[in-house]
Design a protein around this motif. Sequence first.
Motif, PDB file in Angstrom:
ATOM      1  N   MET A  35       0.805  -1.228   0.000  1.00  0.00           N
ATOM      2  CA  MET A  35       0.000   0.000   0.000  1.00  0.00           C
ATOM      3  C   MET A  35       0.840   1.280   0.000  1.00  0.00           C
ATOM      4  N   PRO A  36       1.910   1.387   0.788  1.00  0.00           N
ATOM      5  CA  PRO A  36       2.689   2.634   0.736  1.00  0.00           C
ATOM      6  C   PRO A  36       3.238   2.932  -0.652  1.00  0.00           C
ATOM      7  N   ALA A  37       3.730   1.886  -1.339  1.00  0.00           N
ATOM      8  CA  ALA A  37       4.261   2.089  -2.684  1.00  0.00           C
ATOM      9  C   ALA A  37       3.158   2.456  -3.667  1.00  0.00           C
ATOM     10  N   ALA A  38       1.977   1.830  -3.517  1.00  0.00           N
ATOM     11  CA  ALA A  38       0.853   2.143  -4.404  1.00  0.00           C
ATOM     12  C   ALA A  38       0.452   3.612  -4.259  1.00  0.00           C
ATOM     13  N   MET A  39       0.444   4.103  -3.021  1.00  0.00           N
ATOM     14  CA  MET A  39       0.096   5.507  -2.794  1.00  0.00           C
ATOM     15  C   MET A  39       1.159   6.431  -3.393  1.00  0.00           C
ATOM     16  N   ALA A  40       2.435   6.091  -3.159  1.00  0.00           N
ATOM     17  CA  ALA A  40       3.517   6.946  -3.655  1.00  0.00           C
ATOM     18  C   ALA A  40       3.543   7.005  -5.175  1.00  0.00           C
ATOM     19  N   VAL A  83      -6.806  -3.337  -0.950  1.00  0.00           N
ATOM     20  CA  VAL A  83      -6.149  -2.967   0.306  1.00  0.00           C
ATOM     21  C   VAL A  83      -6.373  -1.477   0.546  1.00  0.00           C
ATOM     22  N   ILE A  84      -6.760  -1.128   1.775  1.00  0.00           N
ATOM     23  CA  ILE A  84      -6.821   0.274   2.193  1.00  0.00           C
ATOM     24  C   ILE A  84      -6.046   0.382   3.503  1.00  0.00           C
ATOM     25  N   GLY A  85      -5.005   1.201   3.511  1.00  0.00           N
ATOM     26  CA  GLY A  85      -4.202   1.343   4.721  1.00  0.00           C
ATOM     27  C   GLY A  85      -3.607   0.011   5.138  1.00  0.00           C
ATOM     28  N   ASN A  86      -3.830  -0.379   6.407  1.00  0.00           N
ATOM     29  CA  ASN A  86      -3.309  -1.652   6.904  1.00  0.00           C
ATOM     30  C   ASN A  86      -4.408  -2.705   7.002  1.00  0.00           C
ATOM     31  N   ALA A  87      -5.313  -2.693   6.028  1.00  0.00           N
ATOM     32  CA  ALA A  87      -6.404  -3.664   6.001  1.00  0.00           C
ATOM     33  C   ALA A  87      -6.611  -4.179   4.578  1.00  0.00           C
ATOM     34  N   ALA A  88      -6.910  -5.465   4.460  1.00  0.00           N
ATOM     35  CA  ALA A  88      -7.110  -6.105   3.154  1.00  0.00           C
ATOM     36  C   ALA A  88      -8.468  -6.792   3.134  1.00  0.00           C
TER      37      ALA A  88
END
Length: 250
Positions: A35-40, A83-88
């Motif tokens: 998720m962090p990479a997807a956002m970046a 995935v949103i944040g720390n949830a899948a």
Amino acid sequence: MTQHILQGRSEAEVLWFHRRDTLKAAAAWVAMGGMPAAMAQQRSNVVDFVGDILLNGRRMLPQQTVQTGDEILTGPASRLVFVIGNAAFHVRQNSRLTVERGSTINTVSLLRLLNGALVSVFGRSRSRAIVTPTLTAGIRGTGVYTEVMADQGGRTYFCNCYGLVNLVAGENRAVSEASYHQSFWGEVEPKNGRLLTPANAINHTDEELEFLAGLIGQRTAWQIAGRTGVKDGRGYMDEQPPEAHPAMPR
């Protein structure tokens, strides 16, 4: 493959993670950095997309992003993993789900499941909730399976696969602390005076939870323990008497 019992669901629905395309997509997601990479990189948070899906009333495209505040409607033979944040999450076919926003756009505060089925894995955070027509589950860090039975008037099946959950159905409350599949019914009409009753473990597999946990860099309770337990719906690694279930009258 761990043992599983089906009630109104097909093998294909619970073995969805076996598809080669799904496994490749998950491997790519993890390799990318999640998720962090997807956002970046401003990439989609959708890991797997099959069939006809409506997002906020419009046909969804594979590269779209699911955000908090969105409504998801899956058609027959369709599914969505995101995935949103720390949830899948894995939304199964013929489901209607609203994802409500928490403190940020990448934090889920509440999932409202009106019909269909949802597999969810949450990292630790402040309390979140899943709401159905007959049950409310307050979620901490945990993995759960939720299904609204349309052919049973909206009766809800809920399994705390591992972790801590606070359950409410009408005036009935229970604290579920499980290491291996503690299952409940949220009844439409009281059974023996209760709207929250014990259930067997049905319609989901260990591997589904493991797949989703891997998307957010986590492991299930049984993966950490290095063994599985007794999948009887009572929630423990070792066999327990019926009275050990928190939905049993005290």
